[in-house]
Motif scaffolding. Sequence first.
Motif, mmCIF file in Angstrom:
data_model
loop_
_atom_site.group_PDB
_atom_site.id
_atom_site.type_symbol
_atom_site.label_atom_id
_atom_site.label_comp_id
_atom_site.label_asym_id
_atom_site.label_seq_id
_atom_site.Cartn_x
_atom_site.Cartn_y
_atom_site.Cartn_z
ATOM 1 N N VAL A 167 -2.659 0.016 -13.986
ATOM 2 C CA VAL A 167 -3.370 1.164 -13.402
ATOM 3 C C VAL A 167 -3.757 0.853 -11.965
ATOM 4 N N THR A 168 -4.216 -0.350 -11.707
ATOM 5 C CA THR A 168 -4.613 -0.752 -10.353
ATOM 6 C C THR A 168 -3.414 -0.704 -9.411
ATOM 7 N N GLU A 169 -2.279 -1.241 -9.847
ATOM 8 C CA GLU A 169 -1.091 -1.253 -8.994
ATOM 9 C C GLU A 169 -0.566 0.157 -8.731
ATOM 10 N N ILE A 170 -0.526 0.977 -9.769
ATOM 11 C CA ILE A 170 -0.043 2.351 -9.600
ATOM 12 C C ILE A 170 -1.012 3.144 -8.721
ATOM 13 N N SER A 229 1.136 16.653 -3.016
ATOM 14 C CA SER A 229 -0.288 16.484 -3.309
ATOM 15 C C SER A 229 -0.569 16.694 -4.796
ATOM 16 N N LYS A 230 0.009 17.726 -5.361
ATOM 17 C CA LYS A 230 -0.205 18.019 -6.789
ATOM 18 C C LYS A 230 0.454 16.947 -7.663
ATOM 19 N N LEU A 231 1.608 16.440 -7.261
ATOM 20 C CA LEU A 231 2.252 15.376 -8.032
ATOM 21 C C LEU A 231 1.384 14.114 -8.043
ATOM 22 N N ILE A 232 0.766 13.800 -6.918
ATOM 23 C CA ILE A 232 -0.140 12.654 -6.858
ATOM 24 C C ILE A 232 -1.317 12.883 -7.804
ATOM 25 N N GLU A 233 -1.857 14.095 -7.802
ATOM 26 C CA GLU A 233 -2.968 14.419 -8.714
ATOM 27 C C GLU A 233 -2.539 14.268 -10.176
ATOM 28 N N PHE A 234 -1.340 14.731 -10.518
ATOM 29 C CA PHE A 234 -0.849 14.616 -11.887
ATOM 30 C C PHE A 234 -0.696 13.151 -12.294
ATOM 31 N N CYS A 235 -0.184 12.327 -11.375
ATOM 32 C CA CYS A 235 -0.045 10.894 -11.679
ATOM 33 C C CYS A 235 -1.414 10.256 -11.898
ATOM 34 N N LYS A 236 -2.376 10.624 -11.071
ATOM 35 C CA LYS A 236 -3.733 10.083 -11.251
ATOM 36 C C LYS A 236 -4.310 10.530 -12.592
ATOM 37 N N LEU A 237 -4.052 11.766 -12.973
ATOM 38 C CA LEU A 237 -4.515 12.269 -14.260
ATOM 39 C C LEU A 237 -3.869 11.491 -15.407
ATOM 40 N N ALA A 238 -2.580 11.210 -15.285
ATOM 41 C CA ALA A 238 -1.881 10.467 -16.329
ATOM 42 C C ALA A 238 -2.449 9.055 -16.491
ATOM 43 N N LEU A 239 -3.002 8.501 -15.422
ATOM 44 C CA LEU A 239 -3.581 7.155 -15.498
ATOM 45 C C LEU A 239 -4.899 7.132 -16.276
ATOM 46 N N ALA A 252 -2.843 2.012 -6.319
ATOM 47 C CA ALA A 252 -2.617 1.597 -4.929
ATOM 48 C C ALA A 252 -1.385 2.299 -4.358
ATOM 49 N N CYS A 253 -0.335 2.435 -5.171
ATOM 50 C CA CYS A 253 0.864 3.159 -4.723
ATOM 51 C C CYS A 253 0.536 4.630 -4.440
ATOM 52 N N LEU A 254 -0.283 5.235 -5.297
ATOM 53 C CA LEU A 254 -0.638 6.647 -5.108
ATOM 54 C C LEU A 254 -1.486 6.846 -3.850
ATOM 55 N N THR A 255 -2.339 5.886 -3.548
ATOM 56 C CA THR A 255 -3.125 5.962 -2.306
ATOM 57 C C THR A 255 -2.192 5.899 -1.098
ATOM 58 N N ARG A 256 -1.223 4.995 -1.135
ATOM 59 C CA ARG A 256 -0.238 4.906 -0.051
ATOM 60 C C ARG A 256 0.582 6.187 0.040
ATOM 61 N N ALA A 257 0.949 6.745 -1.107
ATOM 62 C CA ALA A 257 1.741 7.984 -1.120
ATOM 63 C C ALA A 257 0.966 9.128 -0.466
ATOM 64 N N ASP A 258 -0.336 9.198 -0.733
ATOM 65 C CA ASP A 258 -1.147 10.265 -0.149
ATOM 66 C C ASP A 258 -1.231 10.111 1.365
ATOM 67 N N LYS A 259 -1.352 8.887 1.847
ATOM 68 C CA LYS A 259 -1.385 8.662 3.297
ATOM 69 C C LYS A 259 -0.045 9.018 3.937
#
Length: 176
Positions: free
Chosen positions: A74-77, A54-64, A79-86
């Motif tokens: 940014v859009t493609e990444i 969960s925190k890694l996903i947050e960090f990736c979103k922050l980096a974007l 979408a990947c992060l949304t899938r990763a969270d699910k």
Amino acid sequence: MTMDAAPRERILFLEAVGRVTIAGAELEIALKALLGSIAHEPTLIRYANNQNTSKLIEFCKLALTVGHLAPEDVTEISACLTRADKCRDRRNTIVHAIYAPDEAGVGVEAMNPVRKNLGYRVSSISAEEMDALADEVAVLRDDMFRAGWNATAAKMPGMAPIPPRKPGDTVNGVPT
């Protein structure tokens, strides 16, 4: 184990739980790699050590949010992060559950705590569903690598982008 010993009985359900557990660990590794490719802030990458999914996903979103990537990347990444969270949520339901036979005695139910001292939320789960999640994570990891590569390294002189998969291609033996 001696030569005369009977082979150990395989419990396919528990093997499926193990595959989901391993897929979850591989997802965390892929998220760290993605963060390394999109974050240009060493402090953020340092904080990623020993963090949960969960925190890694947050960090990736922050980096974007720093604005150095093209909007389509940014859009493609994202979408990947949304899938990763699910996938993370589904993985947690499987890995942190208590298992029991369902009331009909046909399948298995996963019991997850609703809240401390409030009881359990029960949902049916099968080994096939767990295998499907592990396969989904394998495909997602490939997508995250491609998105991270195409957003950064592919822009360097002499480097080429990784094209999207074609229908019928496989990722680690998983058809897409």
